[in-house]
Write an enzyme that holds these catalytic residues in place. Structure first.
Site, PDB file in Angstrom:
ATOM      1  N   LYS A  83      -9.380  -0.644   7.805  1.00 27.00           N
ATOM      2  CA  LYS A  83      -9.965  -1.705   7.305  1.00 27.00           C
ATOM      3  C   LYS A  83     -10.738  -2.514   8.180  1.00 27.00           C
ATOM      4  CE  LYS A  83     -10.784  -4.646   3.550  1.00 27.00           C
ATOM      5  NZ  LYS A  83     -11.263  -3.974   2.068  1.00 27.00           N
ATOM      6  N   TYR A 126       4.138  -4.014  11.626  1.00 28.46           N
ATOM      7  CA  TYR A 126       5.644  -3.910  11.493  1.00 28.46           C
ATOM      8  C   TYR A 126       6.311  -4.116  12.885  1.00 28.46           C
ATOM      9  CZ  TYR A 126       5.199  -1.499   7.058  1.00 28.46           C
ATOM     10  OH  TYR A 126       5.129  -1.206   5.788  1.00 28.46           O
ATOM     11  N   ASP A 131      -9.177   0.647   0.677  1.00 30.14           N
ATOM     12  CA  ASP A 131      -9.011   0.452  -0.742  1.00 30.14           C
ATOM     13  C   ASP A 131      -9.806   1.690  -1.411  1.00 30.14           C
ATOM     14  OD1 ASP A 131     -11.064  -0.793   0.910  1.00 30.14           O
ATOM     15  OD2 ASP A 131     -11.411  -2.518  -0.179  1.00 30.14           O
TER      16      ASP A 131
END
Ligand code: NAI
Length: 338
Positions: free
Chosen positions: A171, A124, A204
């Site tokens: 991740k 972002y 995930d």
């Protein structure tokens, strides 16, 4: 004590839900002076820019703002006002408590999570460019400074609120450097807080575990992008975007807003659910040490939801925003405890 608060009604359903909240806070007996400012599509039309300097000046002056959703054009057009407000004011912590409300039929009835999202960097940062036609590079920025700062916030919040566990979501198996740095920074802070359990999950797997058994989580700590996505997933666990609040917090500055957007599909039809913004306003009242009033309004809201006769269409009812707001206002006057 009087409070002076910047009020940004925003776009789409923003003015409808902010009117509802201002009316309820007005009925609470608190002395609030609202400083109204225009941002978003309305400001772009009116002033030629979506985030006029005076909006930021107002927030800095008052230290506290309540903000409705602001539309951001997809793919092109002006940059996100939300991202710019958070970045330029250093509102580094995005706090989203997600708790079950009474009377609503959802998959789980005892969800009580807090999502803590880093608010200033990651994908972002707005750093994107076209390398050659057909190839675009979007830069994911992760710094030790911002990662440690948000981790300190999460653990301090856990301590303040008596929460038992912080789970970092990442991740780092794929983004070994970026998410690896985030994790290293969080681990460093976790070592200073031995009294709070610390765990890690790959993003995930965390999503799957959240929809199967949210009770295993307490505070979720995430970098910006995962935080954005996972917090909406969490909103879905308790009944949807119309219900869940958020706070953007920096050092001595705070902007409270609903997690939902401007909902153009229902804007102007008087059917928006003001609960999310109302709950954000309750977070704001607690921030302003007006706990008693916040508790009284929450009791009234919970009563109306538990009773179930007056609900907006997103919750399966047929009530308008106005009717729902009036029902809460009536409960505030009766002040019947649940
Ligand atoms: P959205 O949150 O506006 O709408 C998604 C769905 O949820 C729609 O079906 C909508 O009707 C429903 N919904 C949302 N809030 C509701 C409420 N209070 N009551 C009843 N139903 C509600 O998300 P969408 O459509 O992706 O975004 C629309 C615009 O909002 C975009 O321009 C986006 O950039 C902006 N946005 C702004 C945010 C902010 O200002 N903090 C946050 C998210 C999106």
């Amino acid at each position: 004590m009087a409070h002076r608060i910047t009020l940004i009604p925003g776009d789409g359903i923003g003015p409808e839900v902010t009117d509802a909240v201002v009316r309820l806070l007005g009925r609470s007996g608190l002395d609030i002076e609202w400083e109204r400012e225009v941002a978003g599509a309305a400001a772009a039309e009116l002033h030629g820019e979506p985030l006029p300097r005076r909006v930021l000046d107002s927030i800095v002056r008052n230290r506290v703002a309540l903000k409705g959703p602001v539309a951001t054009p997809i793919g092109s057009g002006f940059p996100s006002v939300n991202v710019e407000v958070r970045r330029s004011l250093g509102l580094y912590a995005n706090l989203r408590p997600v708790a079950s409300l009474p009377g609503l039929t959802t998959r789980f009835d005892n969800v009580d999570l807090i999502v803590v999202r880093e608010n200033t960097e990651d994908l972002y940062s707005g750093l994107e460019h076209e390398v050659v036609p057909g190839v675009v590079e979007s830069l994911k920025i992760i710094t030790a400074k911002a990662s440690e700062r948000i981790a300190r916030f999460a653990f301090a919040h856990a301590q303040r609120r008596g929460r038992r566990k912080v789970t970092a979501v990442h991740k780092a198996n794929i983004m070994k450097l970026g998410d690896g740095l985030f994790l290293d920074s969080v681990r460093k802070v976790a070592r200073d807080h031995q009294d709070i359990e610390y765990t890690e999950r790959i993003v995930d797997a965390a999503c799957m575990q959240l929809v199967m058994d949210p009770g295993q989580f307490d505070i979720l700590l995430l970098p910006n992008l995962y935080g954005d996505i996972v917090s909406d997933l969490c909103a879905g666990l308790v009944g949807g975007l119309g219900l869940v609040p958020s706070a953007n917090l920096g050092d001595g500055l705070a902007v409270f807003e609903a997690v939902h957007g401007s909902a153009p599909d229902i804007a102007g039809r008087g059917m928006a659910n003001p609960t999310a913004l109302l709950q954000s306003a309750l977070l704001m009242l607690r921030y302003l040490n007006e706990d008693e009033t916040a508790a009284r309004i929450l009791t009234a809201l919970e009563h109306v939801l538990a009773d179930g006769r007056v609900r907006t269409p997103d919750l399966g009812g047929a009530a308008t925003t106005r009717e729902f707001t009036d029902a809460i206002a009536r409960q505030m006057e009766i002040r019947v405890p649940l």
